[in-house]
Scaffold this motif. Structure first.
Motif, mmCIF file in Angstrom:
data_model
loop_
_atom_site.group_PDB
_atom_site.id
_atom_site.type_symbol
_atom_site.label_atom_id
_atom_site.label_comp_id
_atom_site.label_asym_id
_atom_site.label_seq_id
_atom_site.Cartn_x
_atom_site.Cartn_y
_atom_site.Cartn_z
ATOM 1 N N SER A 51 0.826 -1.178 -0.139
ATOM 2 C CA SER A 51 -0.015 0.063 -0.052
ATOM 3 C C SER A 51 0.917 1.466 -0.001
ATOM 4 O O SER A 51 0.536 2.278 -0.718
ATOM 5 N N LEU A 86 -4.641 8.617 6.506
ATOM 6 C CA LEU A 86 -3.634 7.738 6.846
ATOM 7 C C LEU A 86 -2.807 8.425 8.153
ATOM 8 O O LEU A 86 -2.609 7.606 9.112
ATOM 9 N N HIS A 99 -4.699 7.461 11.356
ATOM 10 C CA HIS A 99 -4.448 5.986 11.742
ATOM 11 C C HIS A 99 -2.974 5.827 11.815
ATOM 12 O O HIS A 99 -2.780 4.416 11.610
ATOM 13 N N ILE A 101 -1.304 1.874 11.338
ATOM 14 C CA ILE A 101 -1.746 2.084 9.799
ATOM 15 C C ILE A 101 -1.906 0.420 9.084
ATOM 16 O O ILE A 101 -2.735 0.314 8.282
ATOM 17 N N PHE A 143 -5.334 -0.537 9.971
ATOM 18 C CA PHE A 143 -6.255 0.143 9.177
ATOM 19 C C PHE A 143 -6.497 -0.350 7.842
ATOM 20 O O PHE A 143 -7.740 -0.027 7.274
ATOM 21 N N LEU A 144 -5.346 -0.559 7.117
ATOM 22 C CA LEU A 144 -5.362 -0.571 5.685
ATOM 23 C C LEU A 144 -5.742 -2.162 5.503
ATOM 24 O O LEU A 144 -6.146 -2.436 4.168
ATOM 25 N N ASP A 147 -9.788 -2.289 8.311
ATOM 26 C CA ASP A 147 -10.876 -1.165 8.399
ATOM 27 C C ASP A 147 -11.725 -1.184 6.934
ATOM 28 O O ASP A 147 -10.681 -1.218 5.809
ATOM 29 N N GLY A 164 -9.954 1.787 5.155
ATOM 30 C CA GLY A 164 -8.587 1.748 4.869
ATOM 31 C C GLY A 164 -8.422 0.784 3.609
ATOM 32 O O GLY A 164 -7.612 0.997 2.866
ATOM 33 N N ARG A 165 -9.155 -0.494 3.568
ATOM 34 C CA ARG A 165 -9.041 -1.401 2.622
ATOM 35 C C ARG A 165 -9.444 -0.680 0.990
ATOM 36 O O ARG A 165 -8.973 -1.178 0.169
ATOM 37 N N ILE A 182 -8.649 2.214 -0.031
ATOM 38 C CA ILE A 182 -7.682 3.313 -0.133
ATOM 39 C C ILE A 182 -6.546 2.803 -1.686
ATOM 40 O O ILE A 182 -6.627 3.766 -2.383
#
Length: 575
Positions: free
Chosen positions: A166, A350, A353, A357, A360-361, A364, A367-368, A370
């Motif tokens: 990411s 970003l 969180h 991070i 979150f990525l 969440d 986040g997924r 992003i």
């Protein structure tokens, strides 16, 4: 590890088995051999799924669940004995992996009658602890901790990989942007500096971090005061995104004009600013060239004392300047509505969180989304870049045409303009492009009827002036008619006696018969806001190119056709 497991599960009163990730039996205890009425050695050379009364895929799914989970995984199996009896058993499985093993873990499955289900792995851990004195301390400790450590390690690796991917995608998008992208603290210090900004200003990205913004934009410099934040010094008024043009300074001291789009990002404990910087040197130069060329045109016209030529040239400049204004408007609107400022919102998410991070990525919902959002944003920005480059090319072509018109004025004093071997169809398309905005605005359909003709020797810019005027007049005629069909037909065909016939036909208001012989006269016009120079100047230009310009109409409401005939000369000697 297998020997230690064999010793442990052999003491269990209930059936127990260790299988590979593919279901092959690695260790079977005596209780299981007794249940299945088969020797333990025979079982250890078979697939355990062969004794399970269930779909193979279902049992394979249960094994995968055991491998993925960091805790013991409960389940229920129907086991078929040698005599065909089906026994309903409750099972609890967990992954076990050797400390130095690189392959997939094995799975320890404990079986017991459904009515006797209990805390299976608590008892197993107790027995393992009791037997640890008889085996190496290393193996006993491994068996006790393997259930949780293996899966937690795999999950951590997966999350780390996702986070790295990411971050790599985000960096790639920011670095690939054509515009400079910076983030600033509330004190006006640079926190990040992408590659485009580094190339624009001449500072390496790592040198720019921590630099006061006034180094890049001297106009933003003010005496340091603790009660004045950067947003106040910039003069923001709370409207959100702020666009302005100002002077920037490169590392070597050179000043250049830029457009700065500043967005405020409110984080949990502070405020930062995201800035998009676009070098507008080319746009400024184009505007200056237009101003300079217009001034040169007026000065040359006064010196020559040729009012008719000057008015004709000015009329053509006006036509092209309309296209310049349209292109400038499209560029300005495209920049103002650019989605590049959406990156600030991603930065805000970003940064909010930052302490979690990875979670979150990967876990969440916001986040997924992003990475896919950034990919879509990159595609949008690439399309936006292509669209704006197209408008810049159109603007450059218009400025070049204005230059040619100014140069052309001097040729009227004595010599003709320079002829070159060109495609008439291409020049017709140029004239269409210059008028494209007006044609689209009036919803006019353009029909092209081009024969496949060889290039001819002709003065490109005089030809372009004539065609621009004819297309523009046809647009006015169709717009004034206010009836369908609204069609403009352009044709290029071979004429008689080594000529090329170029026609511009419209479905507009038409030309009354009583004024047909006046339409090429200097100063004659049927439009309230017209000046009567366009057709007169076009007819003269056609004559100077050894050609002719004629008009035909069957009367009001029938449209009109203007025909330009030019010699089909294909070499310089003939020209």
């Amino acid at each position: 590890m297998i020997d230690a497991l064999r010793a442990v599960i052999r003491t269990l009163p209930e059936p127990a088995v260790v299988v590979s990730g593919e279901g092959a039996v690695l260790v079977a205890n005596p209780a299981l051999a007794k249940l299945l009425d088969r020797p333990a050695a025979e079982l250890e050379s078979t697939q355990f799924g062969g004794y399970v009364d269930a779909e193979p895929a279902r049992f394979a799914g249960y094994l995968r669940a055991c491998v993925r989970s960091s805790d013991p995984t409960p389940g229920r199996l129907l086991v078929r004995t040698r005599d065909g009896q089906v026994v309903d058993l409750r099972c609890t499985g967990a992954a076990v992996r050797g400390r130095a093993a690189a392959g997939p873990p094995a799975v320890l499955i404990r079986l017991e009658p459904a009515e006797q289900a209990g805390s299976v792995f608590a008892e197993l851990n107790t027995r393992m602890t009791e037997l640890a004195a008889g085996y190496t301390a290393l193996e006993a400790e491994k068996l006790q901790l393997e259930f949780r450590v293996a899966s937690r390690t795999a999950a951590l690796r997966a999350r780390t990989t996702q986070l790295e991917e990411s971050e790599a995608r985000t960096r790639a998008i920011v670095e690939a942007a054509a515009d400079g992208i910076v983030t600033l603290s509330d004190e006006g210090l640079v926190e990040s500096f992408n590659g485009a900004a580094a190339r624009m200003f001449g500072y390496p990205s790592h040198d720019a971090v921590g630099m006061p913004i006034s180094t890049l934009f001297p106009a933003l410099h003010t005496p340091a005061r603790s009660d004045r934040q950067f947003g106040d010094r910039f003069g923001r008024d709370g409207r959100g995104d702020d666009y302005r043009e100002l002077a920037a300074q490169r590392r070597d001291g050179e000043n250049f004009p830029v457009e700065l789009a500043l967005s405020e990002v409110k984080l949990a404990d502070r405020v930062i600013y995201s800035g998009i910087i676009r070098d507008i040197t080319a746009r400024r130069l184009a505007a200056q060239q237009v101003d300079a060329l217009t001034k040169q045109l007026m000065d040359a016209s006064r010196r020559a004392g040729m009012a008719e030529i000057a008015t004709g040239v000015l009329h053509n400049v006006g036509n092209v300047l309309n296209s310049v204004n349209v292109s400038t408007g499209v560029l300005t609107d495209g920049i103002r509505k650019s989605k590049v400022s959406s990156l600030a919102k991603v930065v805000e998410l970003l940064d909010t969180h930052a302490d979690e991070i990875g979670t979150f990525l990967t876990e969440d919902d916001a986040g997924r989304r992003i990475p896919s959002y950034l990919a879509d944003l990159a595609k949008h920005l690439e399309a936006e870049k292509a669209r704006l480059l197209g408008e810049l090319q159109s603007l450059t072509a218009s400025v070049d045409h204005i230059k040619a018109i100014v140069t052309l004025q001097h040729s009227y004093v004595g010599t003709m303009g320079v002829s070159e071997l060109i495609s008439v169809q291409a020049v017709m398309d140029d004239a269409l492009r210059i008028n494209s905005a007006a044609l689209d605005r009036h919803v006019i359909t353009v029909v092209k009827e081009y024969d496949d003709l060889a290039p001819i020797m002709v003065d490109r810019h005089r030809l372009l002036q004539i065609l621009v005027n004819l297309v523009r007049n046809a647009k006015h005629a169709i717009a004034d008619h206010e009836m369908d069909p609204r069609v403009l037909t352009l044709s290029v065909a071979k004429g008689e006696q080594a000529t090329i016939r170029i026609a511009v036909a419209d479905t507009g208001v038409g030309i009354p018969a009583d004024i047909m012989d006046k339409i090429f006269a200097h100063g004659f016009t049927t439009r309230p806001d017209g000046h009567g120079f366009g057709l007169h100047h076009s007819a003269n230009a056609a004559t100077e190119m050894a050609g002719s310009l004629t008009a035909h109409s069957d009367g009001l409401g029938t449209g009109a056709t203007f025909t330009l005939v030019l010699p089909a000369t294909t070499d310089e000697a003939g020209s």
